[in-house]
Design an enzyme around this catalytic site. Structure first.
Site, short mmCIF file in Angstrom:
data_model
loop_
_atom_site.label_atom_id
_atom_site.label_comp_id
_atom_site.label_asym_id
_atom_site.label_seq_id
_atom_site.Cartn_x
_atom_site.Cartn_y
_atom_site.Cartn_z
N GLY A 128 -1.67 -15.10 -2.97
CA GLY A 128 -1.75 -14.29 -4.17
C GLY A 128 -2.57 -13.04 -4.05
N SER B 208 -6.57 -8.56 0.19
CA SER B 208 -5.87 -7.53 0.97
C SER B 208 -4.80 -6.81 0.17
CB SER B 208 -5.27 -8.12 2.24
OG SER B 208 -4.47 -9.22 1.92
N LEU B 209 -3.96 -7.55 -0.57
CA LEU B 209 -2.92 -6.89 -1.37
C LEU B 209 -3.60 -5.96 -2.39
CD1 LEU B 209 -0.56 -9.95 -2.04
CD2 LEU B 209 -0.15 -8.08 -0.44
N HIS C 78 -6.37 -16.90 10.47
CA HIS C 78 -6.15 -17.78 9.31
C HIS C 78 -6.20 -19.23 9.80
CE1 HIS C 78 -4.30 -19.68 5.85
NE2 HIS C 78 -4.38 -18.53 5.19
N ALA D 22 0.85 -1.21 0.00
CA ALA D 22 0.00 0.00 0.00
C ALA D 22 0.88 1.25 0.00
CB ALA D 22 -0.93 -0.02 1.21
N ARG E 298 -13.02 -18.06 5.38
CA ARG E 298 -12.18 -18.56 6.46
C ARG E 298 -12.78 -18.40 7.85
NH1 ARG E 298 -7.09 -14.73 4.94
NH2 ARG E 298 -6.98 -16.18 3.22
C1 SIN Z 1 -2.97 -17.26 2.12
O1 SIN Z 1 -2.10 -17.42 1.27
O2 SIN Z 1 -3.62 -18.18 2.59
C2 SIN Z 1 -3.23 -15.87 2.63
C3 SIN Z 1 -4.00 -15.12 1.66
C4 SIN Z 1 -4.78 -14.01 2.30
O3 SIN Z 1 -4.75 -13.81 3.51
O4 SIN Z 1 -5.48 -13.32 1.57
#
Ligand code: SIN
Length: 552
Positions: free
Chosen positions: A62, A390-391, A243, A29, A289
């Site tokens: 990704g 997120s990215l 996660h 960011a 998730r």
């Molecule tokens: C992952 O590779 O499981 C993380 C991906 C994410 O948090 O968007």
């Protein structure tokens, strides 16, 4: 009571030259915003550690974008809204998913090598996605590739002045306009002011307030804490995402096992070897998730264990080798073989869905103060972020911020510098008058390691995946005691300053989590186990010790 500054500006030893914009943080960011702005403006990037030390580096799976038919932005939009469990801001999501393909083109332009299969960008899927739309690099090293390319491209731009190992302590604000930042040079311990009329907080997440987190050690919530002290609105901060599949190494370090592995077909099994997600959600292991983590808690409880198994043994070895070279090598270091062994995994804190409230241009309620990346609450994630958004969110809202600042600076280039310097001088005059109150630099040295470990234990045990009124009350007592004890402030000690920020962020999470008497997405209350749309389809906003509610 939280003071306005971690260290009073009256201790300032140097005022630097004005610049057009300061970016705090050097992940995707921060760097993408800085490099766009640097074409026409003078930019400073301040970061607490080295330039490439950021959460971005650790992202494996990704970056999501609907770039190939039959997928298109509307599917990505619907999946994001569904994952967000009723709290996404629809316009913010639309901006995110519609802009995503352009962001991919920009990344390719600066040299990013996404993985290719049969002459096309290779796409995978992850939890909550209805189409394969996750681009990846180096198999499972997407963040590393992005960060390397962003760092090398930004370094080639003359108009960016990089200041690594500079800890930004507070945002300076005069008459609701930001005028610069107060920071500490970590090598010299000098307290310095960097004047600027635009500031972008891109300082990442809060993982270090928990015992188990996929975040790097720098993720101590500094940006959110300083923004709150400066008077911004903080929203959706009760939604902390865990996660599902994090592996503990022999030396007790945490290693993320990407959701992309489940995207390529891996199973989750309980202690009896049963695939427990089958029948629990139509997408089984690829449910969003928050749903997977909730099921994991139930299963681990039933099996009286603190892990479940991740099973990739049925996936062809040749495919595993191409897609997951890093995971394979990390497991090998731990005497495990991804093709042959079941891998013990458990949930760990991963991402903060909420944070500093921004509008669709990345602006906060303070003029000139912007935020993007994990520290921001743009409204795109709601109660649970969709995997690999997120990215992309960091890039899209960094780009929106660039457009807003660029336009503003073009319009009135001359007035900003004088006004900003005048604001800084006024603040310094006021600080000097108050110096007697600020006292001296505080030399009292409490056992900071124990304090941080106590905070992590309390947040993990009482404000983790599951919470209730009693656990939140107990956590609140600990946090408020330390916030009010006064020993934290005016200390030129990085650990102490980080601890003060961690406590601030913890107190905001506890406050919002106590107020939200329902279970939704990544906020699960034992004492209110159901979603309550009638009363809680709204956002909690915390600002200067006040609470506001905003309907969606
Ligand atoms: C992952 O590779 O499981 C993380 C991906 C994410 O948090 O968007």
């Amino acid at each position: 009571m939280l003071p306005r500054y971690l260290i009073s500006p009256s201790f300032c030893q140097k005022v630097h030259k004005y610049c057009d914009c300061i970016v705090i943080g050097s992940g995707i960011a921060g760097l993408s915003t800085a490099m766009r702005l640097a074409k026409n403006n003078n930019i400073k990037v301040l970061t607490k550690s080295s330039l490439s030390d950021s959460t971005t580096w650790y992202a494996q799976g990704g970056i999501a974008a609907a770039i190939k038919k039959p997928d298109f932005w509307k599917n990505h939009y619907q999946d994001t809204i569904a994952a967000g469990q009723g709290l996404c801001d629809r316009k913010a999501v639309k901006i995110l998913v519609k802009t995503a393909p352009k962001m991919i083109e920009d990344l390719i332009e600066i040299g990013t090598n996404f993985d290719i299969s049969e002459g096309e960008i290779s796409l995978t899927t992850e939890g909550g996605h209805s189409y394969p739309r996750i681009l990846h690099a180096g198999g499972d090293a997407t963040g590393e590739e992005l960060e390397k390319k962003l760092v090398s491209h930004s370094k080639s731009l003359k108009q960016i002045n990089f200041l690594p190992e500079h800890f930004v302590l507070d945002i300076l604000v005069y008459k609701n306009k930001c005028t610069g930042v107060l920071g500490m040079d970590i090598n010299t311990n000098k307290i310095e002011i960097h004047p600027a009329s635009n500031i972008v907080i891109a300082s990442g997440g809060i993982g270090q307030i928990y015992n188990l987190s996929t975040n790097p050690p720098i993720s101590t919530g500094d940006g959110i804490a300083m923004a709150y002290r400066a008077g911004t609105s903080i929203t959706d901060i009760e939604f902390v995402q865990f996660h599902p599949t994090v592996f503990k190494t022999k030396d007790s370090k945490l290693f993320l096992i990407s959701e992309a592995l489940r995207g390529e077909g891996a199973y989750l099994r309980d202690c009896h070897g049963t695939r427990f997600m089958v029948g629990r959600h139509p997408r089984a292991e690829l449910a969003p998730r928050d749903i997977v983590v909730k099921e994991m808690i139930r299963v681990m409880d039933k099996c009286s264990s603190n892990y479940i198994y991740l099973d990739a043994t049925h996936i062809p070895e040749s495919h595993l080798k191409i897609r997951f070279p890093n995971i394979i090598s990390k497991l090998r270091e731990n005497s495990l073989n991804l093709k042959k062994d079941l891998i013990k995994v458990s949930p760990a804190e991963h991402y903060l869905n909420g944070g500093i409230k921004t509008d669709y241009k990345g602006k906060t309620n303070i003029e000139g103060l912007y935020c993007c990346g994990e520290a921001a609450a743009t409204g795109a994630h709601g109660a649970n972020r969709l995997a690999s958004n997120s990215l992309m969110e960091g890039l899209v809202y960094g780009w929106k911020i660039y457009k807003d600042i660029e336009k503003k600076l073009k319009q009135k280039n001359t007035g900003y510098e004088n006004k900003t310097i005048e604001g800084v001088n006024k603040l310094l005059d006021e600080a000097k008058i108050k110096k007697s109150k600020a006292g001296k630099i505080n030399d009292h040295k409490p056992d900071i390691k124990t304090l941080i470990s106590d905070l992590k234990n309390i947040m993990t045990g009482k404000v983790g995946i599951l919470r209730d009124a009693q656990s939140l009350k107990e956590a609140g007592e600990f946090v408020n005691f330390h916030i009010n004890s006064g020993y934290l402030y005016n200390k030129k000690d990085k650990n102490m300053l980080e601890f003060a920020n961690m406590l601030t962020v913890a107190s905001l999470i506890i406050k919002a989590a106590s107020l939200r008497e329902e279970s939704r997405g990544t906020h699960q209350r034992n004492d209110f186990p159901k979603k309550d749309n009638k009363n809680w389809e709204k956002h909690i906003i915390l600002k200067q010790n006040k609470v506001y509610f905003k309907d969606i």
